[in-house]
Design a protein around this motif. Sequence first.
Motif, PDB file in Angstrom:
ATOM      1  N   LEU A 114       0.450  -6.882  -4.075  1.00 11.22           N
ATOM      2  CA  LEU A 114      -0.946  -6.930  -4.524  1.00 11.22           C
ATOM      3  C   LEU A 114      -1.658  -5.619  -4.207  1.00 11.22           C
ATOM      4  CD1 LEU A 114      -3.539  -8.357  -5.527  1.00 11.22           C
ATOM      5  CD2 LEU A 114      -3.805  -9.252  -3.196  1.00 11.22           C
ATOM      6  N   PHE A 115      -1.490  -5.127  -2.992  1.00 10.63           N
ATOM      7  CA  PHE A 115      -2.108  -3.854  -2.606  1.00 10.63           C
ATOM      8  C   PHE A 115      -1.703  -2.741  -3.571  1.00 10.63           C
ATOM      9  CE2 PHE A 115      -1.317   0.198  -0.326  1.00 10.63           C
ATOM     10  CZ  PHE A 115      -2.624   0.572  -0.081  1.00 10.63           C
ATOM     11  N   LEU A 116      -0.436  -2.691  -3.932  1.00  6.62           N
ATOM     12  CA  LEU A 116       0.066  -1.635  -4.807  1.00  6.62           C
ATOM     13  C   LEU A 116      -0.313  -1.846  -6.266  1.00  6.62           C
ATOM     14  CD1 LEU A 116       3.590  -1.180  -3.200  1.00  6.62           C
ATOM     15  CD2 LEU A 116       1.603   0.327  -2.955  1.00  6.62           C
ATOM     16  N   SER A 117      -0.864  -3.010  -6.576  1.00  6.04           N
ATOM     17  CA  SER A 117      -1.232  -3.346  -7.955  1.00  6.04           C
ATOM     18  C   SER A 117      -2.730  -3.344  -8.194  1.00  6.04           C
ATOM     19  CB  SER A 117      -0.668  -4.726  -8.323  1.00  6.04           C
ATOM     20  OG  SER A 117       0.743  -4.743  -8.234  1.00  6.04           O
ATOM     21  N   CYS A 118      -3.511  -3.065  -7.163  1.00  5.55           N
ATOM     22  CA  CYS A 118      -4.966  -3.102  -7.327  1.00  5.55           C
ATOM     23  C   CYS A 118      -5.572  -1.761  -6.945  1.00  5.55           C
ATOM     24  CB  CYS A 118      -5.569  -4.243  -6.512  1.00  5.55           C
ATOM     25  SG  CYS A 118      -5.600  -3.959  -4.729  1.00  5.55           S
ATOM     26  N   GLU A 119      -6.884  -1.660  -7.044  1.00  4.69           N
ATOM     27  CA  GLU A 119      -7.572  -0.391  -6.808  1.00  4.69           C
ATOM     28  C   GLU A 119      -7.541   0.046  -5.351  1.00  4.69           C
ATOM     29  OE1 GLU A 119      -8.961   1.976  -8.936  1.00  4.69           O
ATOM     30  OE2 GLU A 119      -7.624   0.799 -10.212  1.00  4.69           O
ATOM     31  N   ASP A 120      -7.152  -0.843  -4.442  1.00  6.18           N
ATOM     32  CA  ASP A 120      -7.046  -0.449  -3.039  1.00  6.18           C
ATOM     33  C   ASP A 120      -6.033   0.675  -2.851  1.00  6.18           C
ATOM     34  OD1 ASP A 120      -8.892  -2.372  -2.386  1.00  6.18           O
ATOM     35  OD2 ASP A 120      -7.432  -3.816  -1.641  1.00  6.18           O
ATOM     36  N   SER A 121      -5.079   0.799  -3.772  1.00  8.03           N
ATOM     37  CA  SER A 121      -4.037   1.831  -3.664  1.00  8.03           C
ATOM     38  C   SER A 121      -4.169   2.862  -4.789  1.00  8.03           C
ATOM     39  CB  SER A 121      -2.648   1.191  -3.707  1.00  8.03           C
ATOM     40  OG  SER A 121      -2.456   0.489  -4.933  1.00  8.03           O
TER      41      SER A 121
END
Length: 265
Positions: free
Chosen positions: A237-244
């Motif tokens: 999820l982290f790698l798929s959203c704007e957080d990353s």
Amino acid sequence: MGKLDGRVFVITGAARGQGEQEARLFAAEGARVLLADVLDEPGERVAGEIAEAVGKERVRYAHLDVGREEDWAAAVAVAKEQFGKIDGLVNNAGILRFNELTATPLEEYELLVRVNQIGTFLGLKAVAPEIEAAGGGTVVNTSSYTGLTGMAFVGAYAATKAAVVGMTRVAALELAAKGIRVNAVCPGAVDTPMANPALLDPDGPSPEAAEAMAALYRKVVPLGRPGRPEEVARLALFLSCEDSSYVTGQPFVIDGGWMAGVSIL
């Protein structure tokens, strides 16, 4: 608001294990999700359960053998018909076999290459143009701890997972200008049916087998336990959203400290 509101993802190997948890989490975070697998009965069940939680218009299941190019074309068509676009891909499907490298039959080696390595390649080839057409997005490939270091008796598996790391880096370079970020998750020991087939037994592993596995994890994993599939899902999820948003081309190890080194304690 969810971290993935309005986005559409294809997640392979979504019938159980890490892929199932990724599908559940991504849907909970607002995504529309195409679950894909060769295990149709459990895949349909998981899709149905997610649909009950978020609405059937946001979930679809499709049969997908990741080693078959025609299956990828069909899955992409289903996703576009259902959702109109594709913004992201999680190349999660994979298989594991234990064997001494020099005793591994060629057929077994080729099977792992077809699913783990060619399956990832075909996913990128089929879905990246759709992500570009949607205005950019993300790809998360599933490699392994063993793709970055050695592990006895999983030579064919490790070779395919090392290939996924290399493919991830090249894809990140080639697709950056098209607005697509590509990263890899590299799990260590995760408590899923692939790593622990006894979980598929209706009665579960025997107490003796469970304790033997627990003792092994306490010995080799600094955190003293296997990972949980939902923990890997949170990394995806982290790698798929704007957080990353400034992260691409990287393998992310999630292994409870296993790869950090040898402990003498």
